[in-house]
Design a protein around this motif. Structure first.
Motif, PDB file in Angstrom:
ATOM      1  N   ALA A  42     -29.027 -51.705   2.921  1.00  0.00           N
ATOM      2  CA  ALA A  42     -28.448 -53.528   2.191  1.00  0.00           C
ATOM      3  C   ALA A  42     -28.197 -54.466   3.253  1.00  0.00           C
ATOM      4  O   ALA A  42     -28.614 -55.490   3.007  1.00  0.00           O
ATOM      5  N   GLU A  45     -32.038 -55.773   4.196  1.00  0.00           N
ATOM      6  CA  GLU A  45     -31.976 -56.690   3.065  1.00  0.00           C
ATOM      7  C   GLU A  45     -32.153 -57.908   3.170  1.00  0.00           C
ATOM      8  O   GLU A  45     -31.989 -59.027   2.883  1.00  0.00           O
ATOM      9  N   ASP A  46     -30.366 -57.427   2.945  1.00  0.00           N
ATOM     10  CA  ASP A  46     -29.302 -59.538   2.888  1.00  0.00           C
ATOM     11  C   ASP A  46     -29.859 -60.530   4.437  1.00  0.00           C
ATOM     12  O   ASP A  46     -29.837 -61.313   4.280  1.00  0.00           O
ATOM     13  N   ARG A 232     -23.572 -55.966  11.057  1.00  0.00           N
ATOM     14  CA  ARG A 232     -23.934 -56.561   9.693  1.00  0.00           C
ATOM     15  C   ARG A 232     -23.901 -58.172  10.511  1.00  0.00           C
ATOM     16  O   ARG A 232     -24.757 -59.465  10.641  1.00  0.00           O
ATOM     17  N   GLN A 236     -27.486 -60.873  10.576  1.00  0.00           N
ATOM     18  CA  GLN A 236     -26.982 -62.736  10.219  1.00  0.00           C
ATOM     19  C   GLN A 236     -26.850 -63.182  11.273  1.00  0.00           C
ATOM     20  O   GLN A 236     -28.094 -64.911  10.915  1.00  0.00           O
TER      21      GLN A 236
END
Length: 270
Positions: A42, A45-46, A232, A236
C-alpha cells in the motif's frame, strides 16, 4: 542527527549540480502473503515508488507468488536459501553464506533456491543475491557469477561497483530497525542522518558516473508503528524533491540480471 530539511538541502545540492541522487528500496525476509505485506504494498502504491523484495526461497509460498502477480513491477531478489544460521554458537554474528559448510553445499542450495524463485515468480525474479544478515564469506563472492548471479546486495558503502568480474554490487545504507537496541524503529533523526550521509558520500564520488545508489532497507515482518510511519513519509517526500529519483532494482542491476543462474553439482540440504 538530521532533519527533513537536511534531506531537502542535500537533494538541492544534487539538483544544483545538474545531477540526480538515486534511491532504491529493498525489503527483506519476504516469505508469505499477509497483512504486513499488504501494508508494504500500500505504501508502494500510494507513493508510486519501486519496491524490491528479498525473498527466502526455502520458505516462499505460492500465496506470496500469487499476490505479487498482481504487482508485476515488484522485483524479487534471492535472500540466501533458508535464512538459517550455520555459524558456531560461539560466534557473535549469524551467517548462512559462510565457510561453516563445504562451498559446494552452499552453492548447491543457492541453485536450488533459484529454481524455486524462478518457478514461483517467473520474470519478476532477478539473479541478485541478498545474503541473510547481509553477510557472505569474501571467498564465496567470486563464485556467484560462476553459478549465474549478476548482482549482489548487502549493507553499507561498497568498496567497488564490481567486487568481481561479472558481478555488480548495489547495497542498502539505511536500516529502519534498531536490531541491537530492542528491534524498534531506529528513530527519525538517525534514519535521516544515515540517508543524508549516504547521499552526500555518493555525490562526492569522482567520476560522477561512479556515484553509488543509496538503498533504504525495511523489514515488513519486524517493523513497529513508528518505522511504518517514517517509511510512508519518506517516500511521499522523496518523490517530490528535485534532485532525487527512486529507481527499481531491475533498472539498477540492468536487464542482464534476469538471466537464469546455472545449477551446480554437489550436495545440498533441503
Amino acid at each position: 542527527m538530521a532533519s527533513w530539511q537536511a534531506l531537502a538541502d542535500e537533494a538541492r545540492l544534487w539538483f544544483d549540480s545538474g545531477r540526480t541522487g538515486i534511491l532504491w528500496w529493498r525489503d527483506d525476509d519476504a516469505v508469505d502473503a499477509g497483512p504486513a505485506l499488504e501494508r508494504l504494498l500500500a505504501i508502494r502504491e500510494d507513493a508510486a515508488v519501486s519496491l524490491s523484495l528479498a525473498v527466502v526461497p526455502a520458505q516462499a509460498t505460492p500465496a506470496l507468488a500469487a499476490r505479487l502477480r498482481a504487482a508485476p513491477d515488484v522485483d524479487v531478489l534471492q535472500h540466501g536459501y533458508a535464512h538459517v544460521n550455520h555459524a558456531a554458537a560461539s560466534e557473535r554474528k549469524k551467517m548462512e553464506l559462510g565457510l561453516h559448510r563445504p562451498a559446494m553445499m552452499v552453492l548447491g542450495e543457492l541453485g536450488t533456491g533459484w529454481l524455486a524463485l524462478e518457478r514461483l515468480f517467473g520474470a519478476q525474479a532477478l539473479a541478485v543475491m541478498v545474503p541473510p544478515w547481509n553477510r557472505i564469506a569474501p571467498t564465496l563472492v567470486p563464485t556467484l557469477p560462476e553459478i549465474g548471479f549478476k548482482g549482489l546486495s548487502t549493507f553499507g558503502p561498497r568498496r567497488r561497483p564490481r567486487p568481481t568480474r561479472g558481478l555488480l554490487e548495489i547495497n542498502t545504507h539505511v536500516d529502519l530497525t534498531d536490531w541491537k537496541g530492542g528491534r524498534g524503529f531506529v528513530g527519525e533523526a538517525a534514519a535521516l542522518a544515515a540517508l543524508v550521509s549516504a547521499l552526500a558520500r555518493a555525490r562526492a564520488a569522482s567520476p560522477a558516473a561512479s556515484a553509488e545508489p543509496v538503498g533504504v532497507l525495511s523489514h515488513h515482518l519486524a517493523m513497529d508503528g513508528e518505522a511504518w510511519d517514517f517509511l510512508r513519509s519518506l517516500w511521499q517526500r522523496a518523490t517530490i524533491l528535485p534532485g532525487l529519483a527512486i529507481s527499481p532494482a531491475r533498472a539498477l542491476f540492468t536487464t542482464e540480471t534476469v538471466s537464469t543462474p546455472s545449477l551446480v553439482t554437489g550436495e545440498a540440504n533441503g
